[in-house]
Design an enzyme around this catalytic site. Structure first.
Site, PDB file in Angstrom:
ATOM      1  N   ASP A 277       7.133  25.431 -42.354  1.00  0.00           N
ATOM      2  CA  ASP A 277       7.027  24.772 -40.943  1.00  0.00           C
ATOM      3  C   ASP A 277       7.544  25.223 -40.071  1.00  0.00           C
ATOM      4  O   ASP A 277       8.615  25.794 -39.868  1.00  0.00           O
ATOM      5  CB  ASP A 277       7.959  23.274 -41.382  1.00  0.00           C
ATOM      6  CG  ASP A 277       7.658  22.373 -40.674  1.00  0.00           C
ATOM      7  OD1 ASP A 277       6.814  22.806 -39.338  1.00  0.00           O
ATOM      8  OD2 ASP A 277       7.582  21.135 -40.646  1.00  0.00           O
ATOM      9  N   GLY A 316      -2.149  22.679 -37.649  1.00  0.00           N
ATOM     10  CA  GLY A 316      -3.279  23.840 -36.604  1.00  0.00           C
ATOM     11  C   GLY A 316      -3.593  24.288 -36.284  1.00  0.00           C
ATOM     12  O   GLY A 316      -4.765  24.790 -35.661  1.00  0.00           O
ATOM     13  N   ASP A 337       1.344  15.555 -37.683  1.00  0.00           N
ATOM     14  CA  ASP A 337       2.128  14.394 -38.684  1.00  0.00           C
ATOM     15  C   ASP A 337       1.056  12.980 -39.342  1.00  0.00           C
ATOM     16  O   ASP A 337       1.125  12.400 -38.218  1.00  0.00           O
ATOM     17  CB  ASP A 337       3.553  14.133 -39.026  1.00  0.00           C
ATOM     18  CG  ASP A 337       4.533  15.134 -38.960  1.00  0.00           C
ATOM     19  OD1 ASP A 337       3.908  16.592 -38.705  1.00  0.00           O
ATOM     20  OD2 ASP A 337       5.664  15.462 -38.669  1.00  0.00           O
TER      21      ASP A 337
HETATM   22  C1  GLA Z   1       7.733  18.666 -39.966  1.00  0.00           C
HETATM   23  C2  GLA Z   1       6.158  18.192 -40.667  1.00  0.00           C
HETATM   24  C3  GLA Z   1       6.401  17.602 -41.814  1.00  0.00           C
HETATM   25  C4  GLA Z   1       7.691  17.473 -42.201  1.00  0.00           C
HETATM   26  C5  GLA Z   1       8.844  17.362 -40.474  1.00  0.00           C
HETATM   27  C6  GLA Z   1      10.654  17.577 -41.610  1.00  0.00           C
HETATM   28  O1  GLA Z   1       6.921  17.610 -38.631  1.00  0.00           O
HETATM   29  O2  GLA Z   1       4.629  19.092 -40.185  1.00  0.00           O
HETATM   30  O3  GLA Z   1       6.010  17.033 -42.370  1.00  0.00           O
HETATM   31  O4  GLA Z   1       8.170  18.156 -42.995  1.00  0.00           O
HETATM   32  O5  GLA Z   1       8.588  18.072 -40.068  1.00  0.00           O
HETATM   33  O6  GLA Z   1      11.348  17.805 -40.508  1.00  0.00           O
END
Ligand code: GLA
Length: 512
Positions: A277, A316, A337
């Site tokens: 991430d 993305g 998200d």
């Molecule tokens: C980001 C990701 C989520 C999740 C959080 C965790 O927002 O996009 O899917 O993994 O971090 O902190």
């Protein structure tokens, strides 16, 4: 003479005043100058801390410096006031957009009492910062990036990955016992038989590092290897999460500078899937540098020789679908998200049309994890969610509490006929072929000369959707099967009319 005397007095006075200032400035720096830290225990008693470092320099009424908090690193751009009451505005670039934050505070004794908010309408967060040693919490230096090359395909996930991820339901409240009980549920409730296999731990398992730089788990995960063994003993696989930056989104330890070492640790634990991430990486790298940053981990995972699915999560940006596969990615998030809300789910799901050409066996667009069963949408809406994700050849990662869901939710998640569409081995993502206002029809080419057709009604009222075979680019005779009522039906050759409930779907499989 009189004038000369006056001049001498003025000059002497000025020099003395200047000297006093210089000596005072040298002896005692302005009170806000220094490195300040707020250390708040993370929730759930996991033994880790959330930190905010304010590295400030006060020169008279001017305050400059930096603020580092979880995944963010701001520079102070503006200030008013001083130690008795100040307001700092700080800003950072996050990709192409500027992110701003405001801190109000005052010095009480040797404590900095601050309250912070992103927007004026937000409820401020109160905190107390104390002095920290100089350099503590400083952002690490930027590591040089490798030249780009094509990372060989790892051969995994020829159909979209299926499993479960902890974030949507549990966020930071995930621990070893919960993961085990979720694995128990998945192994026994029919999901495993339906194809679900990955149990993915998202953010908040991390602690710091040991003296050799090895990543440590926090109190919630006492023994990751034992947990992986347990999950494997159920015939399932274990996934984990990290960030290429120094911090994850929740502010936990990231992988930065330890990529190969961490990949080796994951392999030694028996990890089968990594969600990586961006988050903390934005403090050091621009969006344009994402491919090189992601390639480091793509190479590192391959080097372990353990089959580990590589999931890119950078929302993305930079058209990741164009380069995700080249850096070793098996799937890549295509949006921000998801939330458990009709608006969020449909905004994401119905915006994926143009990405269809980029999905193929081993490399999938990821419109984010499922919200099915989390409670804020109706069963009809969750069926739409499941159907749309299947039409999109999207990863099916359940995000609810598998231990306590209703039979209706379980039935949605384990609808084998819909899952078969998602998992079709041709690996072609579906696309919109017809739209009129809030009604749309999507088709997806399937192996064995078959087609999936989904009639979606996004409107508040029930709707009759009438489409010509030519609109769907379909000719001739087809056998049709309704994948939610599990019944055969007649597919008229020229025009079909389907009644679809509000926010609902009718999903068919056509075959010769
Ligand atoms: C980001 C990701 C989520 C999740 C959080 C965790 O927002 O996009 O899917 O993994 O971090 O902190």
């Amino acid at each position: 003479m009189k004038t000369r005397h006056r001049l001498t007095v003025i000059i002497t006075l000025s020099i003395s005043i200047l000297l006093v200032f210089i000596v005072r400035a040298w002896q005692s720096p302005e009170p806000l100058t220094g490195n300040w830290v707020v250390r708040t225990p993370n929730p759930n008693n996991d033994g880790t801390f959330r930190t905010t470092y304010l590295n400030l320099k006060q020169e008279g009424s001017r305050i400059t410096g930096t603020i580092r908090t979880t995944q963010f690193f701001y520079r102070v751009t503006d200030n008013t006031g001083g130690p008795d009451g100040f307001t700092l505005t700080a800003s950072m670039m996050d990709g192409k957009s500027e992110r701003k934050v405001q801190y109000d505070g005052k010095l009480i004794g040797d404590e900095l009492h601050i309250s912070t908010r992103r927007r004026p309408q937000d409820n401020p967060t109160q905190m107390i910062a104390v002095r920290a040693p100089a350099g503590e919490g400083a952002l690490p230096a930027r590591n040089p990036l490798p030249a780009l090359h094509k990372v060989p395909d790892n051969g995994l996930v020829r159909t979209p990955p299926m499993g479960w991820n902890s974030w949507n339901k549990f966020a930071g409240r995930i621990d070893d016992a919960t993961v085990r009980s979720i694995a128990d549920a998945m192994a026994t409730n029919g999901m495993k038989e339906a194809g679900y296999v990955y149990i993915n731990i998202d953010d908040t398992w991390e602690a710091g590092r040991d003296a050799q730089g090895n990543i440590l788990t926090n109190k919630k995960f006492p023994d990751m290897k034992a947990l992986a063994d347990y999950v494997h003993s159920k015939g399932l696989k274990l996934g984990i999460y990290s960030s290429p930056g120094p911090n994850t989104c929740a502010g936990y330890e990231g992988t930065y500078g330890h990529e190969e070492q961490d990949a080796r640790t994951y392999a030694a634990w028996g990890i089968d899937y990594l969600k990586y991430d961006w988050c903390g990486a934005r403090t050091l790298y621009t969006d344009e540098e994402m491919p090189a940053v992601y390639q480091i981990m793509g190479d590192a995972l391959l080097k372990t020789k353990r089959p580990i699915v590589y999931s890119l999560c950078q929302y993305g940006r930079l058209d990741v679908w164009k380069w995700g596969a080249d850096v070793g990615g098996n799937l890549w998030r295509t949006t921000g998200d998801i939330r458990d809300a009709w608006d969020s789910m449909t905004r994401i799901g119905f915006s994926q049309n143009d990405l269809a050409p980029y999905a193929k066996p081993g490399h999938w667009n990821d419109p984010d994890m499922l919200e099915i069963g989390n409670g804020a949408m109706s069963e009809t809406e969750y069926k739409t969610h499941m159907s749309l994700w299947a039409m999109l050849a999207a990863p099916l990662l359940a995000g609810n509490d598998l231990r306590s869901m209703s039979p209706e939710i379980l039935a949605i998640l384990t609808n084998r006929e819909v899952i078969a569409i998602d998992q079709d081995k041709l690996g072609k993502q579906g696309q919109r072929v017809w739209q009129s206002g809030e009604q749309e029809v999507w088709t997806r080419a399937l192996s064995g000369d078959a087609i999936a057709v989904a009639f979606f009604n996004r409107a508040k009222d029930e709707a009759k959707i009438t489409v010509k075979a030519a609109d769907l680019k379909i000719t001739g005779k087809w056998k049709a099967r309704d994948l939610w009522s599990h019944q055969a039906l007649i597919w008229p050759e020229t025009e079909s009319a389907v009644t679809v409930p509000s926010h609902g779907v009718v999903m068919l499989r056509l075959s010769r």
